[in-house]
Write an enzyme that holds these catalytic residues in place. Structure first.
Site, PDB file in Angstrom:
ATOM      1  N   GLU A   1      -5.872   5.063  10.934  1.00 56.47           N
ATOM      2  CA  GLU A   1      -4.799   5.517  10.051  1.00 56.47           C
ATOM      3  C   GLU A   1      -5.373   6.002   8.718  1.00 56.47           C
ATOM      4  OE1 GLU A   1      -2.907   2.783   7.326  1.00 56.47           O
ATOM      5  OE2 GLU A   1      -3.046   1.256   8.882  1.00 56.47           O
TER       6      GLU A   1
ATOM      7  N   LYS B   1       1.170  -8.331   8.254  1.00 57.45           N
ATOM      8  CA  LYS B   1       0.950  -8.679   6.854  1.00 57.45           C
ATOM      9  C   LYS B   1       1.609 -10.019   6.535  1.00 57.45           C
ATOM     10  CE  LYS B   1       0.488  -3.869   5.420  1.00 57.45           C
ATOM     11  NZ  LYS B   1       0.581  -3.264   6.761  1.00 57.45           N
TER      12      LYS B   1
END
Length: 302
Positions: A23, A157
């Site tokens: 990414e 996360k």
């Protein structure tokens, strides 16, 4: 077809050589300059050292690009106004001719369209805390439920609601396996405190699971390979718990909501751990990139 695949990546795909998608949001939005470009080049080098071809993904002047050259990486790292693009933003970005860095959802989609099966990232998005009040859930989850790609990550996360995210992935039919562990990683931490149902021990086992996905011909969902950051490189768990609690309180007091929550919390963690959270993040990404390259190699051998 608007998709632009670099010659190196196209040749590798056609020859069934290993390719790893990367990414670009970590380059444009996750790291300060000039460290961001150094890390981008380092990650590509790590993929090559494991015998695979890196395919960093971004949108440049309205053209989705799979595989960037050094000049294009420099644009993503240094150009002002680079937007952050999820998969829903891609048609608008293409039509508007803008440039943007791709999140997990956009990267996974473009990788799959290009024929790249393995994707390495840091941590996934997921269900946010207080979801019952905010209905805030990352677009990553829905996209991964309908995209056949193997994502190597360090869990989700840690600012998110981890058990709710795992439950949502189960509901969506997205397969999750710990790599060498029966525990789900916690992004900055080796262990989020929650178990996983499946453990894979080698890149070859991951490749076999990918082949089984294809043989069963079920829904085109992702395979998540949750690879923990090494314990000696994780963020101190007590420091993480204390600073995250402070960050959540500061976020609520400031009235921050929606898409602004995640960058606020991550920035708070970096500043109040003296950069230790960023170091743990990068350690996780480095490990994920190398593992993804080994998985891509095992997949290509099949």
């Amino acid at each position: 077809m608007v998709l632009v695949v670099s010659e190196e990546v196209r040749e590798a795909i056609d020859a069934r050589r290993p390719v790893v998608a990367l990414e670009s949001t970590i380059i444009a939005h996750g790291l300060p300059r000039p460290r961001n470009l150094r890390v981008a080049l380092e990650l590509e080098t790590a993929v090559r050292q494991e015998g695979a071809v890196p395919a960093t993904i971004a949108v440049l002047d309205g053209r989705p690009c799979v595989g960037l050259d050094k000049e294009q990486l420099e644009r993503v790292a240094n150009e002002d106004g680079i937007r952050k693009l999820g998969h829903r933003d891609l048609p608008l970005a293409v039509a508007s001719g803008v440039s943007g860095a791709t999140t997990v959802s956009a990267t996974a989609l473009l990788a799959a369209l290009a024929g790249v099966r393995v994707f390495a990232t840091g941590g996934l998005g997921g269900v946010h805390r207080e979801w019952t009040a905010t209905q805030d859930e990352s677009a990553d989850l829905g996209l991964l439920a309908r995209t056949r790609v193997t994502v190597v990550c360090a869990g989700v996360k840690s600012i998110l609601d981890v058990p709710a995210t795992l439950q949502r992935l189960e509901t969506l039919g997205v397969a999750v396996a710990g790599y060498g562990t029966g525990r789900f990683p916690g992004f900055y931490l080796s262990d989020s405190g929650h178990p996983v149902d499946w453990t894979l021990e080698t890149p070859g086992q991951v490749a076999e699971a990918m082949r089984a996905q294809d043989a069963l011909d079920g829904p085109d969902s992702a395979l998540i390979v949750a690879n923990p950051v090494p314990e000696d490189e994780q963020l101190d768990p007590e420091l993480h718990a204390r600073v995250l609690a402070e960050a959540l309180q500061a976020c609520a007091q400031a009235g921050i909501t929606g898409q602004a929550v995640t960058p606020f919390l991550l920035d708070h963690l970096v500043r109040h751990t003296d950069g230790a959270s960023l170091s743990a993040n990068l350690a996780a990404v480095r490990g994920n990139v190398r593992l993804a390259a080994r998985i891509a190699a095992a997949w290509a051998r099949g």
